[in-house]
Design an enzyme around this catalytic site. Structure first.
Site, mmCIF file in Angstrom:
data_model
loop_
_atom_site.group_PDB
_atom_site.id
_atom_site.type_symbol
_atom_site.label_atom_id
_atom_site.label_comp_id
_atom_site.label_asym_id
_atom_site.label_seq_id
_atom_site.Cartn_x
_atom_site.Cartn_y
_atom_site.Cartn_z
ATOM 1 N N TYR A 49 0.941 -1.218 0.031
ATOM 2 C CA TYR A 49 -0.156 0.157 0.063
ATOM 3 C C TYR A 49 1.010 1.188 0.068
ATOM 4 O O TYR A 49 1.826 1.347 0.818
ATOM 5 C CB TYR A 49 -0.885 -0.299 1.309
ATOM 6 C CG TYR A 49 -1.811 1.053 1.431
ATOM 7 C CD1 TYR A 49 -2.819 1.094 0.669
ATOM 8 C CD2 TYR A 49 -1.643 1.686 2.526
ATOM 9 C CE1 TYR A 49 -3.782 2.169 0.769
ATOM 10 C CE2 TYR A 49 -2.649 2.695 2.867
ATOM 11 C CZ TYR A 49 -3.715 3.153 1.938
ATOM 12 O OH TYR A 49 -4.658 4.002 2.065
ATOM 13 N N LYS A 95 -11.998 -1.096 5.764
ATOM 14 C CA LYS A 95 -12.287 -1.700 4.625
ATOM 15 C C LYS A 95 -13.420 -2.774 5.014
ATOM 16 O O LYS A 95 -14.632 -2.256 5.240
ATOM 17 C CB LYS A 95 -11.152 -2.432 4.052
ATOM 18 C CG LYS A 95 -9.954 -1.476 3.733
ATOM 19 C CD LYS A 95 -10.356 -0.182 2.892
ATOM 20 C CE LYS A 95 -9.312 0.874 2.731
ATOM 21 N NZ LYS A 95 -7.759 0.395 2.596
#
Ligand SMILES: *Cc1c(COP(=O)(O)O)cnc(C)c1O
Length: 387
Positions: free
Chosen positions: A103, A201
Site C-alpha cells: 500500500y 475496509k
C-alpha cells in the site's frame, strides 16, 4: 451542598448497566478508582480511558477470536496499524524488507520516517521465491513486511513459507491481511508473527469509519504492540469501536456475497474483447492461484484487470461512463467502486507490465447483473475511443 457542586455530581452511573446485545459505549478520559491504593495499581486496574473502555475491549476480544490471536492492538487507522507495529519492533541499525506491491502510504512512512530514524528499508519483488528472499537477507534484517494479495496488482507471497524460513533466522514477519479481513486467511495460523488489517475496509464495511488492528500470538509481541500504542498516545473512540464490532457481525455474509459477485463479474470480464488480463487470485489461470487455493477459504470483492493498451482518454471514458460504480479510493464497503491504478504503480522498484492500463474494481452488494451492464457501458465508451 450548593447547586454548583450538586450539578457536577448529579446523574452518575449507579450499579450495573442493563445488558444489551452490543457492548455499552463508555465515554471517558478519567476512570474513577475504588480506593487510594488502586490509583497506582496499573496491573489490576484500568486507570485511564485512553487505553480503551468497554466497546474497545469488546472489539479487541472479538478480533482476537477472528484472528486466532492472544492479543490485538487497535489503531486510529489502517496505516497507523502498520506504522505502529514497525515503530514498536524496529530500532536504528535494523533493516526492514517490504514487499514492493505494498500500500503506497506504507512506502511513504518507511522512506520518510523509518529511514530518518536509522532503519534501512529495502523493497523486494512480490514474486521473489521465499528461499532467495530469506536466504539473501542481511544480518541486519529484523522484519519482513508482506501484503498478500497486494491491493492494486494482487500478487501474492507464500506467507507460510516465508514465515517458516524467517523464524529460523530470528526474523519477524508481518502481513497486511486487509484483503482477507482475518476471515479468508489467518496469518497467525501459518506462523506469521503479526497480522495487520485496515478495519476501515471490510470489517467496518460501510465506508464511514477509520481503524486498524494488529494481532499477535506471542505474549512478548502482544505486550510490545500494546506498549507501542501507549507510547505513541494513540486512542480509538468507543463509538468507532462499536461501529467496527457491528460490522464484524455481518462480515462473513458480506464477504461471501461480495466475493461470489466479484468472481462472477471477473469471469464475465475475461470474455470481453477490451480486457487484456485479469488479476484475481481466486480465478484459475490468474497469477498466484495455487497459493490462494492452498491457503485461502474464499475471496473478497476486490480484484483488478488490464484494459487493452489505449490512450488515456479511453481509460477516462471507461471510468466516466460508469454510473453504478463510484469512482473512489478505499474498498470493503457495501457499494461498488472503480479506480485506475497506474499513477500509484510509478513508485515501485520492480516495474511490471500488466498488459495495459490497470483498473481496480471493488464489488459491493448491488445486483451483479446491474454491475455487468454498467461495465459493458464503460467498455463501449472505451471502445469508441480506441477504434
Ligand atoms: C486502506 C488500506 C490501508 C490503510 O487503511 P486506512 O484506514 O485508510 O489508513 C492499509 N493497507 C491496505 C491494503 C489498504 O487497502
Amino acid at each position: 451542598m450548593s447547586d454548583e457542586t450538586r450539578l457536577i455530581h448529579a446523574g452518575k452511573l449507579k450499579g450495573d448497566l442493563a445488558r444489551t446485545v452490543g457492548p455499552p459505549i463508555q465515554k471517558g478520559s478519567t476512570v474513577l478508582l475504588p480506593n487510594a491504593e488502586a490509583l497506582y495499581d496499573d496491573a489490576n486496574y484500568l486507570t485511564y480511558g485512553r487505553a480503551g473502555l468497554s466497546a474497545q475491549a469488546a472489539l479487541q476480544e472479538a478480533l482476537a477470536t477472528l484472528e486466532g490471536a492472544v492479543g490485538v492492538s487497535l489503531y486510529p487507522s489502517g496505516i497507523a496499524a502498520i506504522s505502529g507495529p514497525l515503530l514498536a519492533c524496529l530500532k536504528a541499525g535494523d533493516e526492514l524488507m517490504v514487499v514492493d506491491n505494498c500500500y503506497k502510504p506504507v512506502r511513504r512512512f518507511c522512506d520518510s520516517v523509518l529511514q530518518r530514524f536509522g532503519v534501512t528499508v529495502t523493497y523486494f519483488d512480490p514474486h521473489m521465491p521465499p528461499e532467495a528472499l530469506v536466504g539473501g537477507a542481511s544480518e541486519a534484517v529484523r522484519m519482513i513486511l508482506m501484503e498478500s494479495p497486494g491491493s492494486l496488482s494482487f500478487e501474492m507471497q507464500d506467507a507460510p513459507r516465508i514465515a517458516e524460513l524467517a523464524r529460523a533466522r530470528g526474523i519477524l514477519t508481518a502481513c497486511d491481511n486487509t484483503w482477507a479481513a482475518g476471515l479468508l486467511f489467518r496469518p497467525l495460523d501459518h506462523g506469521v508473527d503479526l497480522s495487520i488489517q485496515a478495519l476501515t475496509k471490510y470489517v467496518g464495511g460501510h465506508s464511514d469509519v477509520f481503524m486498524g488492528s494488529c494481532a499477535a500470538r506471542d505474549p512478548t509481541l502482544v505486550r510490545r504492540l500494546a506498549d507501542g500504542v501507549h507510547h505513541m498516545g494513540w486512542a480509538v473512540s468507543g463509538e468507532d469501536a462499536y461501529d467496527m464490532l457491528r460490522g464484524l457481525r455481518t462480515l462473513p455474509l458480506r464477504m461471501a456475497r461480495q466475493g461470489q459477485a466479484g468472481l462472477e463479474i471477473a469471469e464475465w470480464l475475461r470474455g470481453q474483447d477490451e480486457v487484456a488480463a485479469l488479476f484475481h487470485p481466486a480465478l484459475p489461470s490468474c497469477p498466484d492461484h495455487e497459493l490462494w487455493q492452498r491457503d485461502y477459504k474464499g475471496a473478497c470483492g476486490l480484484f483488478g484487470f488490464a484494459l487493452r493498451p489505449a490512450p488515456q482518454a479511453a481509460v477516462n471514458a471507461f471510468l466516466d461512463a460508469l454510473k453504478v460504480f463510484g469512482l473512489g479510493f478505499s474498498w470493503g464497503g457495501f457499494e461498488s467502486l472503480a479506480i485506475w491504478c497506474d499513477p500509484q504503480l510509478k513508485v515501485r522498484k520492480f516495474a511490471k507490465d500488466y498488459g495495459g492500463p490497470l483498473i481496480r474494481l471493488h464489488i459491493g452488494l448491488e445486483d451483479p447483473a446491474d454491475l455487468i451492464a454498467d461495465l459493458r457501458a464503460g467498455l463501449d465508451a472505451y471502445a469508441q475511443l480506441t477504434t
